[in-house]
Design an enzyme around this catalytic site. Structure first.
Site, PDB file in Angstrom:
ATOM      1  N   ASP A 320       0.857  -1.181   0.000  1.00  0.00           N
ATOM      2  CA  ASP A 320       0.000   0.000   0.000  1.00  0.00           C
ATOM      3  C   ASP A 320       0.899   1.239   0.000  1.00  0.00           C
ATOM      4  O   ASP A 320       1.846   1.337   0.787  1.00  0.00           O
ATOM      5  CB  ASP A 320      -0.896  -0.005   1.235  1.00  0.00           C
ATOM      6  CG  ASP A 320      -1.919   1.118   1.191  1.00  0.00           C
ATOM      7  OD1 ASP A 320      -2.967   0.937   0.561  1.00  0.00           O
ATOM      8  OD2 ASP A 320      -1.652   2.177   1.794  1.00  0.00           O
ATOM      9  N   LEU A 321       0.611   2.167  -0.916  1.00  0.00           N
ATOM     10  CA  LEU A 321       1.454   3.351  -1.025  1.00  0.00           C
ATOM     11  C   LEU A 321       1.286   4.266   0.196  1.00  0.00           C
ATOM     12  O   LEU A 321       0.182   4.409   0.734  1.00  0.00           O
ATOM     13  CB  LEU A 321       1.120   4.134  -2.293  1.00  0.00           C
ATOM     14  CG  LEU A 321       1.462   3.455  -3.624  1.00  0.00           C
ATOM     15  CD1 LEU A 321       1.036   4.344  -4.785  1.00  0.00           C
ATOM     16  CD2 LEU A 321       2.937   3.119  -3.716  1.00  0.00           C
ATOM     17  N   ASP A 363      -4.548   2.375  -4.539  1.00  0.00           N
ATOM     18  CA  ASP A 363      -3.080   2.444  -4.475  1.00  0.00           C
ATOM     19  C   ASP A 363      -2.511   1.179  -3.845  1.00  0.00           C
ATOM     20  O   ASP A 363      -1.455   1.210  -3.223  1.00  0.00           O
ATOM     21  CB  ASP A 363      -2.632   3.694  -3.702  1.00  0.00           C
ATOM     22  CG  ASP A 363      -3.172   3.721  -2.276  1.00  0.00           C
ATOM     23  OD1 ASP A 363      -4.048   2.891  -1.956  1.00  0.00           O
ATOM     24  OD2 ASP A 363      -2.708   4.557  -1.476  1.00  0.00           O
TER      25      ASP A 363
END
Length: 453
Positions: A320-321, A363
């Protein structure tokens, strides 16, 4: 069926989201779609222009079975496909007894949906053309004592054989399935004159793509047992390229009482290309070009099965960004999309071609590393990804720095299926978030460890 223009499909589905999804798939494949959400709307749309009906069994108010009954009474030549996510066996049997062509259970794969629709449209067309041939044959027999009238019938029959889109042929039931007759429009389909087929017994099978030949032989043998079959395969054109054809074969007795095949071949190359486009839409993330969630889970299932057969290990990264939201908020979604494209490119740079990098949604990304030799090698890949993602990227003439939190699950006895592995990798990723972000945590042997803790 209409003589020209796209086929018109009546789509009856009371759930708006499903109705719009199915309509988008069908319209992208080149069909015209008439949409209805209930019985009354559907009845109002049924006329001679409808080529096929796609009906949900369970509708609010009157059911899809009542629409089916109306179609069978007023437009019996219109093939009708029924669909439902929770239809009981009794309703399915009722639908088939009422004349439904097929039943599809939800959720319906786009590929399977288009294949089924095209099959019944082709079948309907060929059925009408076959009826036309029978009518001409009967006419010929009635008028055969009149030479002039016989000539007129032959001219009309020849016109039918050359103007129809389907190539009509007859073949014996020998090992080569030698062609004894083929209509002149075979030239339009594949460039070869009829004599090329009738003069050489094995010519038609010789034109089948080598990769499809065993399949074609097997399906023809099945047609000998069942009396009919439908095949799809690649057929060589005279100029060397291959086109996709649908081949509907039926076992009949000729004038001498011997069994022979009557076949109808039609070019479906454009349809196959549409199927490939739809398949790409169904399994590829349209923004990044990476596999999407559906394709990812399919590959994970295959990778697990392969690892179990080979006795090897694999690692799953769930990522996950970090700090992505400010880019969307400050620059807008267009630049947020550009950031996601750049992230996907960097992730691919950090992995091998045999590994799977996928965008799961938003994302979130995931990676499958097969043939893992050691936990240390997995940690090395994670370190490389974190370092690469942290490198600044230019967006709207300014530098932005992202981070990435990674959860890793190494396969073990307690993570033997794809759902469990993804859940454990997700747990490890949230642990990385708790530990300060931009790090990785590893689930292995029932424990989560964070090297940078």
């Amino acid at each position: 069926m209409r003589e020209s223009g796209p086929s018109r499909i009546l789509l009856v589905e009371d759930q708006k989201s499903l109705r719009e999804t199915y309509a988008d798939i069908l319209e992208h494949a080149g069909f015209q779609v008439c949409k209805a959400e209930n019985h009354d709307q559907a009845i109002a749309l049924i006329d001679s222009s409808i080529d096929l009906a796609l009906l949900d069994i369970n509708l609010e108010g009157k059911s899809g079975l009542e629409i089916l009954a109306y179609i069978q009474k007023n437009k019996p030549d219109c093939p009708t496909i029924m669909m439902s996510g929770y239809a009981d066996k009794e309703n399915i049997i009722k639908a088939l007894n009422l004349g439904a062509a097929e039943f599809l259970e939800k959720p319906i794969d786009p590929d399977a949906l288009l294949h089924s629709i095209q099959h019944w449209l082709d079948f309907s067309t060929l059925k009408q053309e076959n009826q036309g041939l029978k009518n001409f044959k009967a006419l010929y027999q009635r008028l055969q004592n009149s030479e002039e009238k016989t000539r007129m019938v032959n001219d009309r029959l020849n016109f039918l054989l050359t103007s129809t889109a389907a190539v009509i042929y007859e073949s014996d039931t020998s090992k080569d399935y030698a062609t004894t007759f083929i209509s002149n429009n075979c030239i339009r389909l594949c460039g070869y004159a009829p004599e090329a087929f009738t003069d050489e017994p094995g010519f038609r099978l010789a034109c089948v793509h080598p990769d499809d030949l065993e399949h074609v032989k097997s399906e023809l043998e099945r047609a000998l047992e069942t009396g009919a079959n439908r095949l799809e395969y690649r057929f060589r054109h005279q100029d060397g390229h291959y086109c996709w054809v649908a081949d509907e074969v039926r076992l009949e007795k000729n004038m001498d009482g011997q069994l022979e095949f009557m076949g109808f071949m039609a070019d479906i190359t454009e349809h196959q290309q549409d199927i490939e486009t739809i398949r790409a839409m169904a399994y590829i993330d349209q923004l990044t070009g990476l596999p999407n969630r559906s394709l990812y889970y399919d590959r994970l299932k295959q990778a697990l099965a392969q690892a179990q057969r080979d006795g090897t290990s694999l690692a799953v990264f769930f990522m996950d960004l970090d700090y992505f939201k400010p880019i969307n908020d400050e620059l807008g979604h267009e630049w947020g999309d550009q950031a996601l494209i750049e992230v996907s490119r960097r992730l691919q740079e950090c992995t091998r071609k045999v590994d799977t990098v996928a965008r799961i949604g938003g994302d979130e990304f995931s990676i499958i590393l097969g043939g893992v030799s050691s936990e240390e090698s997995v940690r090395h890949v994670a370190d490389k990804i974190i370092a690469r993602i942290r490198e600044p990227m230019m967006l709207k003439q300014s530098e932005y720095v992202l981070g990435i939190s990674i959860g890793i699950c190494l396969t073990s006895d307690d993570s033997s299926n794809e759902e469990t592995i993804m859940r454990l990798a997700d747990d490890a990723m949230y642990k990385a978030k708790e530990m300060g972000r931009n790090i990785y945590c590893v689930y292995c042997r029932q424990h989560i460890t964070c090297p940078h803790q």
